[in-house]
Scaffold this active site. Structure first.
Site, PDB file in Angstrom:
ATOM      1  N   ASN A   1       1.159  -1.376  -0.599  1.00  0.00           N
ATOM      2  CA  ASN A   1      -0.042  -0.118  -0.074  1.00  0.00           C
ATOM      3  C   ASN A   1       0.847   1.364  -0.098  1.00  0.00           C
ATOM      4  OD1 ASN A   1      -2.150  -2.071   0.108  1.00  0.00           O
ATOM      5  ND2 ASN A   1      -2.816  -1.510   2.362  1.00  0.00           N
TER       6      ASN A   1
ATOM      7  N   HIS B   1       5.752  -0.236  -2.759  1.00  0.00           N
ATOM      8  CA  HIS B   1       5.542   0.231  -3.851  1.00  0.00           C
ATOM      9  C   HIS B   1       5.214   1.253  -3.400  1.00  0.00           C
ATOM     10  CE1 HIS B   1       3.421  -4.020  -4.875  1.00  0.00           C
ATOM     11  NE2 HIS B   1       4.894  -3.535  -5.019  1.00  0.00           N
TER      12      HIS B   1
ATOM     13  N   CYS C   1      12.696  14.027  -7.657  1.00  0.00           N
ATOM     14  CA  CYS C   1      13.295  14.936  -8.793  1.00  0.00           C
ATOM     15  C   CYS C   1      14.112  13.534  -8.901  1.00  0.00           C
ATOM     16  CB  CYS C   1      14.009  15.850  -8.893  1.00  0.00           C
ATOM     17  SG  CYS C   1      14.691  17.106  -9.536  1.00  0.00           S
TER      18      CYS C   1
ATOM     19  N   CYS D   1      14.955  22.363  -9.949  1.00  0.00           N
ATOM     20  CA  CYS D   1      15.714  23.231 -11.554  1.00  0.00           C
ATOM     21  C   CYS D   1      14.735  23.142 -12.788  1.00  0.00           C
ATOM     22  CB  CYS D   1      16.648  20.988 -11.653  1.00  0.00           C
ATOM     23  SG  CYS D   1      15.365  19.802 -11.455  1.00  0.00           S
TER      24      CYS D   1
ATOM     25  N   THR E   1      -4.734  -8.955   0.084  1.00  0.00           N
ATOM     26  CA  THR E   1      -3.971  -9.043  -1.247  1.00  0.00           C
ATOM     27  C   THR E   1      -4.194 -10.056  -2.647  1.00  0.00           C
ATOM     28  OG1 THR E   1      -1.961  -8.934  -2.522  1.00  0.00           O
ATOM     29  CG2 THR E   1      -1.709 -10.043  -0.558  1.00  0.00           C
ATOM     30  N   SER E   2      -4.638  -9.506  -3.872  1.00  0.00           N
ATOM     31  CA  SER E   2      -4.868 -10.415  -4.148  1.00  0.00           C
ATOM     32  C   SER E   2      -3.945 -10.843  -4.775  1.00  0.00           C
ATOM     33  CB  SER E   2      -4.974  -9.509  -5.689  1.00  0.00           C
ATOM     34  OG  SER E   2      -4.314  -8.869  -6.176  1.00  0.00           O
TER      35      SER E   2
ATOM     36  N   ASN F   1      -8.530 -12.710   3.506  1.00  0.00           N
ATOM     37  CA  ASN F   1      -8.941 -12.236   2.668  1.00  0.00           C
ATOM     38  C   ASN F   1     -10.661 -12.461   2.906  1.00  0.00           C
ATOM     39  OD1 ASN F   1     -10.159 -11.616   0.149  1.00  0.00           O
ATOM     40  ND2 ASN F   1      -7.269 -11.211  -0.628  1.00  0.00           N
TER      41      ASN F   1
ATOM     42  N   GLU G   1     -11.945 -13.594   0.334  1.00  0.00           N
ATOM     43  CA  GLU G   1     -12.244 -14.290  -0.752  1.00  0.00           C
ATOM     44  C   GLU G   1     -10.616 -15.196  -0.709  1.00  0.00           C
ATOM     45  OE1 GLU G   1     -14.087 -12.244  -3.514  1.00  0.00           O
ATOM     46  OE2 GLU G   1     -11.999 -11.734  -5.274  1.00  0.00           O
TER      47      GLU G   1
HETATM   48  N1  APR Z   1     -10.610  -6.976   4.260  1.00  0.00           N
HETATM   49  C1  APR Z   1     -10.184  -7.966   3.437  1.00  0.00           C
HETATM   50  N2  APR Z   1     -10.271  -8.621   2.357  1.00  0.00           N
HETATM   51  C2  APR Z   1     -10.284  -7.682   1.342  1.00  0.00           C
HETATM   52  C3  APR Z   1     -11.243  -6.537   1.813  1.00  0.00           C
HETATM   53  C4  APR Z   1     -11.400  -6.437   3.367  1.00  0.00           C
HETATM   54  N3  APR Z   1     -12.296  -5.584   3.326  1.00  0.00           N
HETATM   55  N4  APR Z   1     -11.371  -5.437   0.496  1.00  0.00           N
HETATM   56  C5  APR Z   1     -11.379  -6.588  -0.147  1.00  0.00           C
HETATM   57  N5  APR Z   1     -10.318  -6.954  -0.043  1.00  0.00           N
HETATM   58  C6  APR Z   1      -9.060  -8.293  -0.703  1.00  0.00           C
HETATM   59  C7  APR Z   1     -10.030  -8.408  -2.762  1.00  0.00           C
HETATM   60  O1  APR Z   1     -10.668  -9.564  -2.118  1.00  0.00           O
HETATM   61  C8  APR Z   1      -8.795  -8.548  -3.052  1.00  0.00           C
HETATM   62  O2  APR Z   1      -8.063  -9.801  -3.136  1.00  0.00           O
HETATM   63  O3  APR Z   1      -8.221  -7.140  -0.571  1.00  0.00           O
HETATM   64  C9  APR Z   1      -7.226  -7.433  -2.102  1.00  0.00           C
HETATM   65  C10 APR Z   1      -7.401  -6.202  -2.793  1.00  0.00           C
HETATM   66  O4  APR Z   1      -6.508  -6.769  -3.904  1.00  0.00           O
HETATM   67  P1  APR Z   1      -6.128  -5.405  -5.260  1.00  0.00           P
HETATM   68  O5  APR Z   1      -7.159  -4.516  -5.521  1.00  0.00           O
HETATM   69  O6  APR Z   1      -5.372  -6.672  -5.765  1.00  0.00           O
HETATM   70  O7  APR Z   1      -4.692  -4.902  -4.302  1.00  0.00           O
HETATM   71  P2  APR Z   1      -2.865  -5.135  -4.030  1.00  0.00           P
HETATM   72  O8  APR Z   1      -3.290  -6.888  -3.826  1.00  0.00           O
HETATM   73  O9  APR Z   1      -3.148  -4.884  -2.509  1.00  0.00           O
HETATM   74  O10 APR Z   1      -2.509  -4.701  -5.575  1.00  0.00           O
HETATM   75  C11 APR Z   1      -1.815  -4.998  -5.283  1.00  0.00           C
HETATM   76  O11 APR Z   1      -1.449  -3.892  -7.417  1.00  0.00           O
HETATM   77  O12 APR Z   1      -2.318  -2.252  -8.572  1.00  0.00           O
HETATM   78  C12 APR Z   1      -0.760  -2.539  -8.565  1.00  0.00           C
HETATM   79  O13 APR Z   1       0.791  -1.596  -6.854  1.00  0.00           O
HETATM   80  C13 APR Z   1      -0.988  -1.582  -6.650  1.00  0.00           C
HETATM   81  O14 APR Z   1       0.539  -2.237  -4.647  1.00  0.00           O
HETATM   82  C14 APR Z   1      -0.515  -2.927  -5.371  1.00  0.00           C
HETATM   83  C15 APR Z   1      -0.415  -4.228  -6.235  1.00  0.00           C
END
Ligand code: APR
Length: 231
Positions: free
Chosen positions: A96, A113, A121, A142, A180-181, A205, A207
């Site tokens: 994040n 990230h 710069c 600059c 995180t996905s 997560n 899901e």
């Molecule tokens: N509680 C738990 N999990 C959640 C919630 C919640 N309230 N809401 C959403 N999620 C889960 C979703 O199911 C999904 O698996 O959080 C995940 C979010 O996935 P992404 O939107 O892909 O975010 P992230 O995994 O952080 O993305 C990684 O991708 O776009 C780039 O640099 C960006 O750091 C980011 C990276």
């Protein structure tokens, strides 16, 4: 298997993604209402777009800074900061860029990230914190545009940050992946290091994800509620 408890571990590693900040009102990137379903990242979050139209990218970025500045850390962030205060060996590696871990009192955050709240710069190779909204002036003395200090698509990660993250993942005895996905590399590869070193692994997560099979424990529900269940 019973849900692991923080008190039973010495070196806890929270690996966090956008799902942790969802309860603060910050949109995730993918899934329902996700940022990349609304915007094409190639227009706003890559070096090519910034080189071609820096003001367009800054307009987008300023909107994100304003939106995030209006949000606050949620209970999930607070629980992580609390665990870090109570258990000295706790660390946070986050994907994040919203700065909510810092605003909740967590420390030593490894930001894979980058951060919305830093600019650099590239002509003078300087980086500075900046929380102004909108960010002004957009150009360095600059003459070059300040660049948001975040890792855009096609950027490589800062090797010093990756090295630090690897050390922490390799040394933890409990890995808690939160929201995180698990599909953006190389970040998505890091949790494996903890598992290879015998850490207990928990995926929080809403899901299942493509990396769910790697985790011993899969807690399905909101980040703050699942983290609370590990106290
Ligand atoms: N509680 C738990 N999990 C959640 C919630 C919640 N309230 N809401 C959403 N999620 C889960 C979703 O199911 C999904 O698996 O959080 C995940 C979010 O996935 P992404 O939107 O892909 O975010 P992230 O995994 O952080 O993305 C990684 O991708 O776009 C780039 O640099 C960006 O750091 C980011 C990276």
């Amino acid at each position: 298997m019973a849900t692991p408890r923080f008190a039973d571990f010495e070196r806890i590693l929270f690996f966090t993604g956008a799902g942790l900040s969802a309860e603060s009102g910050i949109p995730t990137y993918r899934g329902k209402g996700g940022m990349w379903t609304e915007y094409d990242y190639e227009d706003y979050a890559c070096q090519r777009a910034f080189d071609a139209e820096p003001d367009k990218v800054w307009d987008f970025h300023d909107k994100r800074r304003a939106a995030v500045a209006a949000c606050a850390p949620n209970d999930g962030h607070r629980i992580i900061a609390e665990v870090q205060r109570e258990r000295a060996g706790t660390s946070v590696v986050t994907q994040n860029i919203d700065g909510l871990h810092q605003r909740s009192g967590a420390t030593d955050i490894v930001e894979l990230h980058g951060s919305l709240w830093r600019v650099r710069c590239d002509r003078e190779n300087i980086v500075r914190d900046d929380t102004s909204v909108p960010m002004s002036p957009r150009t360095c003395t600059c003459g070059a545009y300040w660049r948001p200090d975040i890792v855009w698509f096609e950027d490589s990660l800062d090797h010093r940050v990756v090295r630090r993250a690897r050390e922490l993942l390799e040394g933890c005895d409990l890995l808690v992946s939160v929201g995180t996905s698990g599909i953006v590399y190389p970040a998505a590869d890091l949790p494996r290091l903890a598992m290879q070193n015998g850490a207990t692994s928990v995926e929080i997560n809403l899901e299942d994800t493509p990396v769910s099979p790697l985790y011993q424990h899969r807690l399905r529900g909101k980040a703050s509620e699942m983290l609370a269940s590990m106290r």
